[in-house]
Write an enzyme that holds these catalytic residues in place. Structure first.
Site, PDB file in Angstrom:
ATOM      1  N   GLY A  21      30.201   5.135  -8.162  1.00  0.00           N
ATOM      2  CA  GLY A  21      30.171   3.679  -8.230  1.00  0.00           C
ATOM      3  C   GLY A  21      29.442   3.051  -7.062  1.00  0.00           C
ATOM      4  O   GLY A  21      29.852   2.014  -6.545  1.00  0.00           O
ATOM      5  N   ALA A  22      28.313   3.661  -6.657  1.00  0.00           N
ATOM      6  CA  ALA A  22      27.655   3.257  -5.416  1.00  0.00           C
ATOM      7  C   ALA A  22      26.542   2.238  -5.602  1.00  0.00           C
ATOM      8  O   ALA A  22      25.806   1.971  -4.655  1.00  0.00           O
ATOM      9  CB  ALA A  22      27.100   4.498  -4.707  1.00  0.00           C
ATOM     10  N   ASN A  23      26.401   1.665  -6.775  1.00  0.00           N
ATOM     11  CA  ASN A  23      25.312   0.707  -6.984  1.00  0.00           C
ATOM     12  C   ASN A  23      25.693  -0.723  -6.610  1.00  0.00           C
ATOM     13  O   ASN A  23      24.838  -1.592  -6.512  1.00  0.00           O
ATOM     14  CB  ASN A  23      24.828   0.740  -8.437  1.00  0.00           C
ATOM     15  CG  ASN A  23      25.914   0.321  -9.409  1.00  0.00           C
ATOM     16  OD1 ASN A  23      26.848   1.073  -9.634  1.00  0.00           O
ATOM     17  ND2 ASN A  23      25.800  -0.870  -9.990  1.00  0.00           N
ATOM     18  N   THR A  24      26.980  -0.964  -6.353  1.00  0.00           N
ATOM     19  CA  THR A  24      27.414  -2.329  -6.046  1.00  0.00           C
ATOM     20  C   THR A  24      28.683  -2.297  -5.206  1.00  0.00           C
ATOM     21  O   THR A  24      29.352  -1.266  -5.096  1.00  0.00           O
ATOM     22  CB  THR A  24      27.669  -3.123  -7.351  1.00  0.00           C
ATOM     23  OG1 THR A  24      27.918  -4.492  -7.050  1.00  0.00           O
ATOM     24  CG2 THR A  24      28.864  -2.556  -8.106  1.00  0.00           C
ATOM     25  N   GLY A  27      31.128   0.588  -2.937  1.00  0.00           N
ATOM     26  CA  GLY A  27      30.360   1.816  -3.019  1.00  0.00           C
ATOM     27  C   GLY A  27      28.972   1.667  -2.420  1.00  0.00           C
ATOM     28  O   GLY A  27      28.487   2.552  -1.702  1.00  0.00           O
ATOM     29  N   SER A 150      44.483   1.603  -3.444  1.00  0.00           N
ATOM     30  CA  SER A 150      44.623   0.146  -3.393  1.00  0.00           C
ATOM     31  C   SER A 150      46.046  -0.212  -2.991  1.00  0.00           C
ATOM     32  O   SER A 150      46.977   0.588  -3.174  1.00  0.00           O
ATOM     33  CB  SER A 150      44.313  -0.442  -4.778  1.00  0.00           C
ATOM     34  OG  SER A 150      44.803  -1.751  -4.914  1.00  0.00           O
ATOM     35  N   TYR A 175      47.124  -0.406 -13.829  1.00  0.00           N
ATOM     36  CA  TYR A 175      46.340  -0.337 -12.590  1.00  0.00           C
ATOM     37  C   TYR A 175      47.172   0.286 -11.471  1.00  0.00           C
ATOM     38  O   TYR A 175      46.697   1.172 -10.743  1.00  0.00           O
ATOM     39  CB  TYR A 175      45.870  -1.735 -12.190  1.00  0.00           C
ATOM     40  CG  TYR A 175      45.065  -1.749 -10.916  1.00  0.00           C
ATOM     41  CD1 TYR A 175      43.800  -1.179 -10.858  1.00  0.00           C
ATOM     42  CD2 TYR A 175      45.579  -2.331  -9.760  1.00  0.00           C
ATOM     43  CE1 TYR A 175      43.060  -1.188  -9.683  1.00  0.00           C
ATOM     44  CE2 TYR A 175      44.842  -2.355  -8.585  1.00  0.00           C
ATOM     45  CZ  TYR A 175      43.579  -1.780  -8.552  1.00  0.00           C
ATOM     46  OH  TYR A 175      42.847  -1.782  -7.378  1.00  0.00           O
TER      47      TYR A 175
END
Length: 298
Positions: A21-24, A27, A150, A175
């Site tokens: 998840g490193a595009n935004t 991350g 979290s 969650y």
């Protein structure tokens, strides 16, 4: 004295970091910081176009940064296995695996394999990926697995009688279960890594401004808005867990401010449920059964 920040990251030259998840958001900030300190960073993302755009942005900001993109859809065991195969081909060793990607309080949905979306993505997807890459992690001296949890783990419990929320579904409950599972996984993995040179750690970002909160109820979003910090600050606990030489296996890092919502990263504690060894072991076995991935440790 200022708190721990990205300037405290040691030189990462020669190290390979795989970040989901490193595009935004968190991350991306994690990837950017590691790349700026010399690491070869692999952006493991579902959308290749967005991943390439993020990689280009990092290289433009830090000319000479070593960044590549790997397609990975954590909602699909087939995609996870394909990604692991490609990463095996490209890398003899992996120094950092940062299990960052996730979804939060989504409407009821399932993954491609029929798992409840939040549990399947946040926990089972990362469980499978970690197991499939474990041999490459064990090959790297001082390697680490960092899993992002979290504060939401505090209202979670593992409902083994309805793990996939088939009987009843609560966005917040699912969650919380998934984020608690992240910690149970980390602590059990650390025990199984005993005697190796690899450690498992965990982190949480507090209240951070990212796309992850797009499914939050309006009143909750408003409450978070009172304490929110930017993604660059939110990524610091993960970066510390990944790079600080003083970190030990099984530790958990989060913001040091009020209610761990914001601030510079420090060692924090997780709730009593996360340290239940019987639940850790049972969840591990269930996760192996559901994913078909068996770890070569422990």
């Amino acid at each position: 004295m200022a708190g721990w920040n990205s300037t405290d990251i040691p030189d990462q030259t020669g190290r390979t970091a795989v970040i989901t998840g490193a595009n935004t958001g968190l991350g991306y900030e994690t990837a950017r910081a590691l790349a700026s300190h010399g690491a070869h960073v692999v952006l493991a993302v579902r959308n290749l176009d967005k991943g390439k755009a993020a990689a280009d942005l990092i290289v433009r900001r830090y000319p000479g940064a070593d960044v590549s993109v790997q397609e990975l859809d954590l909602t699909s065991l087939q995609s996870i296995r394909a990604a692991a195969d490609e990463l095996h081909t490209r890398h003899d060793r992996i120094d950092l695996l940062i299990n960052n990607a996730g979804v939060m309080m989504t409407p009821k949905q399932t993954t491609q394999d029929g798992f409840e979306l939040q549990f399947g993505t946040n926990h089972l997807g990362h469980f499978a990926l970690t197991g499939l890459l474990m041999d490459r992690l064990l090959a790297a001296p001082g390697s680490r697995v960092v899993t992002v949890s979290s504060n939401g783990h505090r209202f979670g419990s593992i409902n083994f009688d309805d793990l996939q929320s088939e009987r009843s579904y609560s966005r917040a409950g699912a969650y919380g279960q998934a984020k608690l599972a992240n910690l149970l996984f980390t602590y059990e993995l650390q025990k199984r890594l005993a005697g190796t040179d690899t450690i498992a750690t965990a982190a949480h970002p507090g209240s951070s401004a990212t796309e992850l909160g797009r499914n939050l109820p309006r009143v909750v979003e408003w409450g978070f808005g009172l304490t929110v910090q930017d993604a660059e600050m939110g990524a610091l606990p993960t970066l510390r867990a990944a790079t600080d030489p003083t970190v030990r296996g099984g530790q958990y890092y989060g913001p040091g401010g009020f209610l761990q919502m914001r601030g510079y990263p420090k060692l924090v504690s997780s709730n009593k449920r996360s340290h239940d060894t019987a639940v850790q072991q049972r969840l591990w076995q269930v996760s192996e059964d559901l994913t078909g991935v068996v770890f070569p440790v422990g």
